[in-house]
Design a protein around this motif. Structure first.
Motif, PDB file in Angstrom:
ATOM      1  N   HIS A  37       0.024   9.774  -5.916  1.00 13.84           N
ATOM      2  CA  HIS A  37      -0.544   8.464  -6.210  1.00 13.84           C
ATOM      3  C   HIS A  37      -1.556   8.485  -7.351  1.00 13.84           C
ATOM      4  O   HIS A  37      -2.104   7.458  -7.717  1.00 13.84           O
ATOM      5  CB  HIS A  37      -1.135   7.823  -4.949  1.00 13.84           C
ATOM      6  CG  HIS A  37      -2.433   8.392  -4.505  1.00 13.84           C
ATOM      7  ND1 HIS A  37      -2.525   9.550  -3.789  1.00 13.84           N
ATOM      8  CD2 HIS A  37      -3.695   7.946  -4.687  1.00 13.84           C
ATOM      9  CE1 HIS A  37      -3.791   9.803  -3.538  1.00 13.84           C
ATOM     10  NE2 HIS A  37      -4.516   8.848  -4.075  1.00 13.84           N
ATOM     11  N   THR A  63       0.152   2.060  -6.373  1.00 18.27           N
ATOM     12  CA  THR A  63      -1.030   1.303  -5.960  1.00 18.27           C
ATOM     13  C   THR A  63      -1.389   0.275  -7.025  1.00 18.27           C
ATOM     14  O   THR A  63      -1.034   0.431  -8.188  1.00 18.27           O
ATOM     15  CB  THR A  63      -2.238   2.246  -5.718  1.00 18.27           C
ATOM     16  OG1 THR A  63      -3.365   1.464  -5.310  1.00 18.27           O
ATOM     17  CG2 THR A  63      -2.604   3.030  -6.961  1.00 18.27           C
ATOM     18  N   THR A  64      -2.103  -0.749  -6.599  1.00 18.23           N
ATOM     19  CA  THR A  64      -2.587  -1.763  -7.541  1.00 18.23           C
ATOM     20  C   THR A  64      -4.032  -1.490  -7.938  1.00 18.23           C
ATOM     21  O   THR A  64      -4.606  -2.256  -8.704  1.00 18.23           O
ATOM     22  CB  THR A  64      -2.492  -3.176  -6.927  1.00 18.23           C
ATOM     23  OG1 THR A  64      -3.264  -3.202  -5.721  1.00 18.23           O
ATOM     24  CG2 THR A  64      -1.051  -3.550  -6.637  1.00 18.23           C
ATOM     25  N   PRO A 136      -5.749   4.630   2.682  1.00 12.33           N
ATOM     26  CA  PRO A 136      -5.503   5.568   1.580  1.00 12.33           C
ATOM     27  C   PRO A 136      -6.392   6.810   1.652  1.00 12.33           C
ATOM     28  O   PRO A 136      -5.956   7.909   1.329  1.00 12.33           O
ATOM     29  CB  PRO A 136      -5.795   4.748   0.326  1.00 12.33           C
ATOM     30  CG  PRO A 136      -5.679   3.330   0.744  1.00 12.33           C
ATOM     31  CD  PRO A 136      -6.096   3.295   2.188  1.00 12.33           C
TER      32      PRO A 136
END
Length: 153
Positions: A37, A63-64, A136
């Protein structure tokens, strides 16, 4: 408004071994090499001690969260506590006014077993802090702990 969320996990290693990774730049290399990520994790200032600043670039496919800088604001070797604070971008760009992570390595009564507690603390408008998610962080913690247990750091 402010809030916090914590999680504790047990790791099958000594607290000194766990702390040797969590307190140093070894944790950065574990995150960089074992997690998909992130596409970038660079130390832009410092040597891993208090005051170190890291530039984190999340993988936009996973992910944003925007890229961000975090600062190591506290590394307490005696109490095995490390505090990281987002100082630019990331959660601040999402509307948080403060976002920090506290890592604690805690001795247990069991031999070769340690507890790692991670707490996220945050401040911001009510609608923003409602989006705070420790999931996360838990996933990162699991990967780091697996690497420590299996000497892959």
């Amino acid at each position: 408004m402010s809030g916090k969320k914590s999680v504790e996990v047990e790791i099958k290693t000594s607290s000194s071994k766990a702390w040797s990774v969590y307190s140093s730049l070894k944790v950065c290399s574990v995150i960089q090499s074992h997690l998909g990520h992130l596409i970038g994790l660079d130390i832009v200032e410092g040597n891993g001690e208090e005051g170190t600043v890291a530039q984190i670039t999340p993988n936009p496919d996973m992910t944003t969260l925007p890229p961000y800088k975090e600062k190591f604001t506290k590394i307490d070797h005696e109490n095995k506590v490390k505090v990281l604070e987002v100082i630019e971008g990331g959660h601040l760009d999402l509307g948080f006014t403060c976002y920090r992570m506290i890592y604690e390595v805690i001795d247990t009564e069991k031999e070769d077993s340690t507890t790692v507690r991670v707490t996220i603390e945050y401040e911001g408008p009510e609608d923003v802090i409602a989006t705070a998610d420790i999931t996360p962080v838990v996933k990162v913690l699991e990967v780091i702990n697996d690497c420590i247990e299996n000497d892959k750091y």
